[in-house]
Write an enzyme that holds these catalytic residues in place. Sequence first.
Site, short mmCIF file in Angstrom:
data_model
loop_
_atom_site.label_atom_id
_atom_site.label_comp_id
_atom_site.label_asym_id
_atom_site.label_seq_id
_atom_site.Cartn_x
_atom_site.Cartn_y
_atom_site.Cartn_z
N ASP A 89 7.52 4.44 -3.02
CA ASP A 89 6.45 3.53 -2.59
C ASP A 89 6.43 2.35 -3.56
OD1 ASP A 89 5.98 5.89 -1.10
OD2 ASP A 89 3.82 5.48 -1.01
N LYS A 151 3.26 -0.45 4.00
CA LYS A 151 2.07 0.26 3.51
C LYS A 151 1.01 -0.74 3.10
CE LYS A 151 0.79 3.36 -0.34
NZ LYS A 151 1.31 4.20 -1.44
N LYS A 180 2.02 3.05 6.79
CA LYS A 180 1.20 3.94 5.97
C LYS A 180 -0.08 3.22 5.59
CE LYS A 180 1.05 6.49 1.58
NZ LYS A 180 1.83 7.01 0.41
#
Length: 212
Positions: A89, A151, A180
Amino acid sequence: MNINKYIDHTLLAATAQSEEIQKLCFEAKKFGFYAVCVNSSRVKVAKNELVETDVKIAATIGFPLGACFTEAKIAEAVKSVQDGADEIDMVINIGFLKDGKSAEVQREILYIKKAIENCVLKVIIETCYLSEKEIMKACELAMQAGADFIKTSTGFGSRGASYDDIKIMKKVVGEEIKIKASGGIKDAETAMKYINLGVHRIGTSSGIKIIS
């Protein structure tokens, strides 16, 4: 619907200690969460707890500001994978995006994706600091660079995800890459609304509360 399989069970506090990471992993196994999300220096601890389980390990890179050198992010990502991370991430260079340095932002995502090979790459764009146009641009760059997910947030910005963020992101990425949502998702009703908007993963430290 198994909402637990949407959850990245998350602990990213600066003060998080080994015992807390171990507890996070125990909870992820017990409640069947998809993944744990930890800072890169804690991947080894998580890996030791999750060996021979289906729970994935996501490591944060360039976290939470995204403003470090690309070379530093690449090195952090590669080391995280070596230590056992399944997913990365990463935080984009938000200032570069706002400067209009699209090529640099895209190149960084591309380089990290290439460095981690088959591991999943989630690109954190920190929507709280971006205009609608900037969110759309960030989504385009992530798609073009081969990211697997876009995300919303680190959880350390001025706010977390919002429904409007997801609608904008979904409009751009469609089914090309996954989304996400993270930051401020603390109950089942909110989580389900995000899932119904097309989110594939939810980053939260409230996973147990959500599924309970």
